[in-house]
Design a protein around this motif. Structure first.
Motif, PDB file in Angstrom:
ATOM      1  N   LEU A 340      28.320 -21.158  -5.484  1.00 26.07           N
ATOM      2  CA  LEU A 340      28.433 -19.945  -6.437  1.00 26.07           C
ATOM      3  C   LEU A 340      28.613 -18.460  -5.457  1.00 26.07           C
ATOM      4  O   LEU A 340      28.898 -17.852  -5.965  1.00 26.07           O
ATOM      5  N   VAL A 341      27.715 -18.713  -4.430  1.00 18.41           N
ATOM      6  CA  VAL A 341      27.824 -17.598  -3.562  1.00 18.41           C
ATOM      7  C   VAL A 341      29.099 -17.340  -3.118  1.00 18.41           C
ATOM      8  O   VAL A 341      29.693 -15.998  -3.211  1.00 18.41           O
ATOM      9  N   HIS A 393      14.765 -15.845  -1.696  1.00 16.89           N
ATOM     10  CA  HIS A 393      15.596 -16.770  -0.738  1.00 16.89           C
ATOM     11  C   HIS A 393      16.720 -17.287  -1.296  1.00 16.89           C
ATOM     12  O   HIS A 393      17.318 -18.426  -0.799  1.00 16.89           O
ATOM     13  N   SER A 394      16.928 -17.207  -2.658  1.00 13.65           N
ATOM     14  CA  SER A 394      17.872 -18.273  -3.366  1.00 13.65           C
ATOM     15  C   SER A 394      19.430 -17.713  -3.232  1.00 13.65           C
ATOM     16  O   SER A 394      19.708 -16.883  -3.046  1.00 13.65           O
ATOM     17  N   PRO A 395      20.323 -18.680  -3.431  1.00  4.78           N
ATOM     18  CA  PRO A 395      21.618 -18.657  -3.349  1.00  4.78           C
ATOM     19  C   PRO A 395      21.883 -17.569  -4.606  1.00  4.78           C
ATOM     20  O   PRO A 395      22.747 -16.756  -4.622  1.00  4.78           O
ATOM     21  N   LEU A 396      21.039 -17.834  -5.804  1.00  4.70           N
ATOM     22  CA  LEU A 396      21.159 -17.216  -6.908  1.00  4.70           C
ATOM     23  C   LEU A 396      21.245 -15.632  -6.670  1.00  4.70           C
ATOM     24  O   LEU A 396      21.951 -14.742  -6.952  1.00  4.70           O
ATOM     25  N   HIS A 397      20.197 -15.116  -5.840  1.00  5.52           N
ATOM     26  CA  HIS A 397      19.671 -13.633  -5.422  1.00  5.52           C
ATOM     27  C   HIS A 397      21.019 -13.380  -4.688  1.00  5.52           C
ATOM     28  O   HIS A 397      21.280 -12.362  -4.613  1.00  5.52           O
ATOM     29  N   GLN A 398      21.541 -14.064  -3.610  1.00  5.02           N
ATOM     30  CA  GLN A 398      22.551 -13.681  -2.634  1.00  5.02           C
ATOM     31  C   GLN A 398      23.766 -13.492  -3.528  1.00  5.02           C
ATOM     32  O   GLN A 398      24.430 -12.420  -3.383  1.00  5.02           O
ATOM     33  N   ALA A 399      24.098 -14.222  -4.517  1.00  9.40           N
ATOM     34  CA  ALA A 399      25.187 -14.008  -5.369  1.00  9.40           C
ATOM     35  C   ALA A 399      25.115 -12.968  -6.211  1.00  9.40           C
ATOM     36  O   ALA A 399      26.060 -11.933  -6.161  1.00  9.40           O
ATOM     37  N   LEU A 400      24.065 -12.435  -6.728  1.00  4.43           N
ATOM     38  CA  LEU A 400      23.964 -11.473  -7.407  1.00  4.43           C
ATOM     39  C   LEU A 400      23.859 -10.084  -6.784  1.00  4.43           C
ATOM     40  O   LEU A 400      24.509  -9.243  -7.146  1.00  4.43           O
ATOM     41  N   LYS A 401      23.347 -10.264  -5.526  1.00  5.96           N
ATOM     42  CA  LYS A 401      23.385  -9.195  -4.451  1.00  5.96           C
ATOM     43  C   LYS A 401      24.983  -8.869  -4.321  1.00  5.96           C
ATOM     44  O   LYS A 401      25.263  -7.567  -4.202  1.00  5.96           O
TER      45      LYS A 401
END
Length: 518
Positions: A340-341, A393-401
């Motif tokens: 996703l990222v 630390h999740s990929p979800l947070h990375q993707a939304l950032k």
């Protein structure tokens, strides 16, 4: 309270003796030094609560001393005192994690106020929180006893979450005990409220009713979608409102909050029912009629949430919205999160992107099954803490950032919450009875009707009948449903675990949040 220990470092410390005496009279223990090298050595050998440092000292500057002190102990609060008001120095000081910044000449009250802010802040906030809750307690009590409607219940639950999180920081076991009693009473009243009103929300076409799982996309998602702006509908499985409040600050680093709202999960508050209802835009009984091949009852083989994308597309079509450019991404493991990222930028050309993220649900199920997680998530405080740590630390947070600098909208929601169960209740059923702890359905259920909400006619609750004469029962408050055989083993095994499927504020009143890029 023991005296707070202050280290004051200034090459002109002799001229500050009156200030030292002033602080000692206020109850602080003050040790003085004239240079940064001695200060660093002193910190290595002694416990210090706050360091006051003059910026311009010969030998080693205040900022250099600050950097060395932070290497020795990154947690010590440091107050920088300087004659220099240049923006550059202030930026550097703030970037070096100072706790406060004072401009010379400083008067004794200024220094005292700074120390009070740093040292006494937690205690003063805790005392103020406790007093404020004591004052609010009566208002909450009155609200609970004035027959609240579904909107007022959402307000009461928000208020309870606010106090739960505030009292968590206050370190007052007595007030937390009072709060828990009030929250339990609220859940007891909420169970009665749902028992009285739920079936009318499902059966009656008109009348006042809350936004529920099967109306969420129609009422809360599609009205936000607009051409030329990519909207992301992010559904994090099993996210309670208090968990949302815990991860909210992380979201607000990159996004602006437009609306913080809640809606009601349908019963059972379980992924299979609530999430399918969200994507199909209809109740489970109607999903089964329209998609007989795709709907699976609890007792049937096969995955229960494999057709969400198909349901979603059918809902859009039925509403005349099938011209929207959409995507559907389901994240069940870390690798899918990393994908996703890498792919999130490619989604920006769509009008509406659905992301279903399963992590929190995995955590709560694993919490039941794995001893390590039983240790990690033993209560609500640690459950929230793990959620925040995971999200940060999740990929979800990375993707939304990654897309936060683009013109995007985020609708964040969930399918249901969970509740920590403590009170076992016996239920007898035949072999066809389901194993869930917060709800069960079967043909020959034997239970105390005072302990559960029963739907003897499942269709009245918008639910399919897996077999003739099936009925559903739902646990309220902190109850979990156990069979008599091997009773004590299961009671001990499941007590204090987080479960869902039943009726509680935590399971049923869940977040739907609208955010936009800053």
């Amino acid at each position: 309270m023991s005296q707070a220990k202050i280290l004051w470092v200034d090459d002109e410390i002799e001229s500050l003796q009156s200030q030292k005496i002033f602080l000692e009279n206020k109850g602080y223990q003050v040790h003085t030094l004239t240079n940064g090298f001695d200060a660093i050595d002193y910190i290595k050998e002694n416990v210090v609560d706050v360091v006051l440092i003059d910026e311009s000292m010969p030998g080693i500057t205040g900022l250099e001393t600050l950097a060395k002190i932070k290497e020795v102990n990154g947690q010590i609060p440091v107050v920088l005192i300087t004659k220099n008001e240049t923006e550059n120095l202030m930026n550097e000081a703030i970037g070096s994690q100072i706790s406060d910044y004072l401009i010379k000449p400083v008067n004794p009250n200024q220094v005292w106020l700074s120390l009070k802010k740093i040292i006494d802040n937690r205690r003063l906030v805790a005392e103020k929180t406790t007093t404020a809750y004591q004052q609010q307690f009566r208002n909450l009590f009155m609200a609970l006893n004035s027959s609240p409607d579904f909107n007022e219940w959402m307000g009461i639950y928000k208020e309870l979450v606010h106090w739960e999180l505030s009292l968590q920081r206050s370190d007052s076991p007595e007030m937390q005990e009072v709060f828990l009693t009030q929250k339990n009473e609220a859940n007891s009243e909420f169970f009665k409220f749902i028992s009285r009103n739920y079936l009318s929300w499902i059966k009656e076409k008109g009348g006042a009713k809350p936004v529920m799982s099967h109306t969420l996309i129609r009422e809360k998602v599609l009205p936000v979608v607009e051409k030329g702006v990519s909207t992301f509908f992010v559904l994090i499985d099993n996210l309670r409102f208090d968990q949302w409040r815990t991860i909210m600050p992380i979201f607000l680093e990159s996004y602006r909050l437009v609306e913080e709202d809640t809606f009601y999960s349908i019963l059972p508050t379980a992924t299979h029912y609530a999430r399918n209802a969200i994507f199909a835009g209809m109740l489970p009984i109607d999903i089964e009629k329209k998609f007989p091949q795709q709907w699976k009852n609890d007792d049937e083989e096969g995955g229960k949430n494999l057709s969400e994308e198909e349901f979603f597309k059918a809902q859009l079509k039925s509403m005349g919205e099938d011209q929207l450019r959409t995507s559907y991404t389901k994240v069940l493991n870390n690798q899918a999160g990393l994908d996703l990222v890498n792919n999130v930028h490619n989604l920006l050309s769509n009008d509406l992107n659905v992301i279903v993220y399963n992590f929190v649900d995995m955590l709560s199920h694993a919490r039941t099954e794995m001893e390590v997680l039983k240790e990690l998530a033993g209560d609500e405080v640690s459950y929230r803490s793990i959620t925040a740590s995971w999200f940060e630390h999740s990929p979800l947070h990375q993707a939304l950032k990654k897309i936060a600098d683009k013109n995007v909208k985020i609708i964040l929601a969930t399918d249901h919450g969970s509740v920590r169960v403590k009170t076992p209740v016996k239920v007898i059923g035949d072999k066809q009875t389901t194993t869930n702890l917060r709800y069960k359905h079967g043909r020959n259920l034997n239970y105390d009707p005072k302990e559960v909400l029963a739907f003897r006619e499942p269709k009245e609750g918008g639910l399919p009948s897996p077999t003739i004469n099936s009925s559903y029962i739902f646990a309220g408050e902190d109850v979990f449903l156990c069979y008599p055989n091997n009773y004590n083993h299961y009671v001990n095994y499941y007590r204090n675990t987080f479960q869902h499927g039943g009726i509680s504020l935590e399971e049923m009143i869940v977040p739907v949040i609208q955010l936009v890029s800053k």
